[in-house]
Enzyme design. Structure first.
Site, PDB file in Angstrom:
ATOM      1  N   GLY A 122      30.076  46.112  21.984  1.00  0.00           N
ATOM      2  CA  GLY A 122      29.139  45.412  22.054  1.00  0.00           C
ATOM      3  C   GLY A 122      29.485  43.652  21.615  1.00  0.00           C
ATOM      4  N   SER A 123      30.284  42.839  21.501  1.00  0.00           N
ATOM      5  CA  SER A 123      30.721  41.481  21.509  1.00  0.00           C
ATOM      6  C   SER A 123      29.295  40.840  22.478  1.00  0.00           C
ATOM      7  CB  SER A 123      32.233  41.548  22.225  1.00  0.00           C
ATOM      8  OG  SER A 123      32.163  41.382  23.445  1.00  0.00           O
ATOM      9  N   ASN A 124      29.171  41.082  23.246  1.00  0.00           N
ATOM     10  CA  ASN A 124      28.512  40.435  23.722  1.00  0.00           C
ATOM     11  C   ASN A 124      27.268  40.684  23.433  1.00  0.00           C
ATOM     12  OD1 ASN A 124      28.666  39.184  26.288  1.00  0.00           O
ATOM     13  ND2 ASN A 124      29.470  41.047  27.278  1.00  0.00           N
ATOM     14  N   ILE A 176      24.581  54.515  35.023  1.00  0.00           N
ATOM     15  CA  ILE A 176      23.887  53.545  36.403  1.00  0.00           C
ATOM     16  C   ILE A 176      22.430  53.658  35.707  1.00  0.00           C
ATOM     17  CG2 ILE A 176      23.548  53.865  38.385  1.00  0.00           C
ATOM     18  CD1 ILE A 176      27.116  54.279  38.356  1.00  0.00           C
ATOM     19  N   GLN A 220      33.981  33.600  28.549  1.00  0.00           N
ATOM     20  CA  GLN A 220      32.725  32.970  28.715  1.00  0.00           C
ATOM     21  C   GLN A 220      31.875  34.266  28.934  1.00  0.00           C
ATOM     22  OE1 GLN A 220      32.641  29.998  29.976  1.00  0.00           O
ATOM     23  NE2 GLN A 220      34.957  30.617  29.394  1.00  0.00           N
ATOM     24  N   ASP A 223      24.545  46.400  39.976  1.00  0.00           N
ATOM     25  CA  ASP A 223      25.663  44.951  40.752  1.00  0.00           C
ATOM     26  C   ASP A 223      25.046  44.528  41.244  1.00  0.00           C
ATOM     27  OD1 ASP A 223      26.962  45.787  38.021  1.00  0.00           O
ATOM     28  OD2 ASP A 223      28.445  46.821  39.230  1.00  0.00           O
ATOM     29  N   HIS A 256      28.210  41.322  34.123  1.00  0.00           N
ATOM     30  CA  HIS A 256      29.193  41.785  35.205  1.00  0.00           C
ATOM     31  C   HIS A 256      30.423  41.424  35.295  1.00  0.00           C
ATOM     32  CE1 HIS A 256      30.444  44.377  37.452  1.00  0.00           C
ATOM     33  NE2 HIS A 256      31.192  43.710  38.373  1.00  0.00           N
ATOM     34  N   MET A 273      26.890  50.920  30.048  1.00  0.00           N
ATOM     35  CA  MET A 273      27.741  51.966  30.804  1.00  0.00           C
ATOM     36  C   MET A 273      27.329  52.648  31.711  1.00  0.00           C
ATOM     37  SD  MET A 273      30.226  48.854  31.124  1.00  0.00           S
ATOM     38  CE  MET A 273      31.558  50.259  32.448  1.00  0.00           C
TER      39      MET A 273
HETATM   40  C1  GAR Z   1      32.051  43.206  28.743  1.00  0.00           C
HETATM   41  O1  GAR Z   1      33.221  42.647  30.374  1.00  0.00           O
HETATM   42  C2  GAR Z   1      31.093  43.887  30.550  1.00  0.00           C
HETATM   43  O2  GAR Z   1      30.857  42.574  31.141  1.00  0.00           O
HETATM   44  C3  GAR Z   1      31.244  44.826  30.519  1.00  0.00           C
HETATM   45  O3  GAR Z   1      31.743  45.509  29.767  1.00  0.00           O
HETATM   46  C4  GAR Z   1      32.439  44.606  28.997  1.00  0.00           C
HETATM   47  C5  GAR Z   1      31.471  44.710  27.641  1.00  0.00           C
HETATM   48  O4  GAR Z   1      32.003  44.520  26.187  1.00  0.00           O
HETATM   49  N1  GAR Z   1      29.774  45.367  31.368  1.00  0.00           N
HETATM   50  C6  GAR Z   1      30.036  46.113  32.582  1.00  0.00           C
HETATM   51  O5  GAR Z   1      31.059  46.492  33.256  1.00  0.00           O
HETATM   52  C7  GAR Z   1      28.551  46.468  33.120  1.00  0.00           C
HETATM   53  N2  GAR Z   1      29.367  47.341  34.945  1.00  0.00           N
HETATM   54  P1  GAR Z   1      31.357  44.100  24.938  1.00  0.00           P
HETATM   55  O6  GAR Z   1      30.928  45.502  24.882  1.00  0.00           O
HETATM   56  O7  GAR Z   1      31.680  43.774  23.987  1.00  0.00           O
HETATM   57  O8  GAR Z   1      30.185  43.383  25.339  1.00  0.00           O
END
Ligand code: GAR
Length: 177
Positions: A12-14, A88, A169, A141, A105, A86
């Site tokens: 969940g960092s995003n 579909i 980024q 995607d 993505h 994650m």
């Molecule tokens: C991120 O890098 C995101 O872009 C990717 O999973 C990671 C989740 O990190 N998403 C995908 O690959 C979607 N197909 P996070 O949980 O720390 O945000």
């Protein structure tokens, strides 16, 4: 004020970057498809409503998606934000949120849709890699691009070092999007 719901599957960092950006919007809920998704604890600690819709008890993708839609729609969001979600999603789900469902993505789409994007970028020998925020359409995607960020690929990069550079980024462009 616009309301968003954020969907996560793990770290969940995003989602955290969006919370910390203190944007002029209300994060109505963070929903995970795994009870142990680490990001749920962070959201709870921030006083954000959380919910879990576990995909495992559902016999079909459509049944899971229907349950997820019920959970999301209870918060009546303007925008649904996939942040490391994650799963579909079925066409019915995607069309239900048409124009108000975005995803991040870890590649410069249309290059490297799918999984293991950093390893595949290294194998392909690209010199520039990055991340993309896009509207979600029924084709995985794909969909209209909102914003992208590029990073250089260095000769000694591993999938991990490249992922870390891209993730920095991601944390910039998702709040911006
Ligand atoms: C991120 O890098 C995101 O872009 C990717 O999973 C990671 C989740 O990190 N998403 C995908 O690959 C979607 N197909 P996070 O949980 O720390 O945000």
């Amino acid at each position: 004020m616009k309301k968003i719901v954020i969907l996560i599957s793990g770290r969940g960092s995003n989602m955290q970057a969006i919370v910390e950006a203190k944007l002029p919007l209300r994060i109505a809920a963070v929903i995970g498809n795994k009870p142990d998704a680490e990001g749920l604890a962070y959201a709870q600690a921030q006083g954000i409503a959380t919910a879990v819709v576990d995909h495992r008890p559902h016999a079909t993708r459509e049944a899971f998606d229907a349950e997820l839609m019920r959970c999301i729609d209870a918060y009546a969001p303007d925008l649904v934000v996939l942040a490391g979600f994650m799963r579909i999603l079925s066409e019915g789900f995607v069309l239900h949120y048409s124009g108000r469902l975005i995803n991040i993505h870890p590649s410069l789409l249309p290059a490297f849709p799918g999984l293991a994007t950093h390893r595949r970028a290294l194998e392909a020998g690209v010199k520039i890699h990055g991340c993309t925020v896009h509207f979600v359409t029924p084709v995985v995607d794909h969909g209209p691009i909102v914003v992208q960020a590029a990073v250089p690929v260095q000769s000694d990069d591993t999938a991990q070092s490249l992922a870390a550079r891209v993730l920095q980024q991601e944390h910039q462009i998702y709040p911006q999007a």
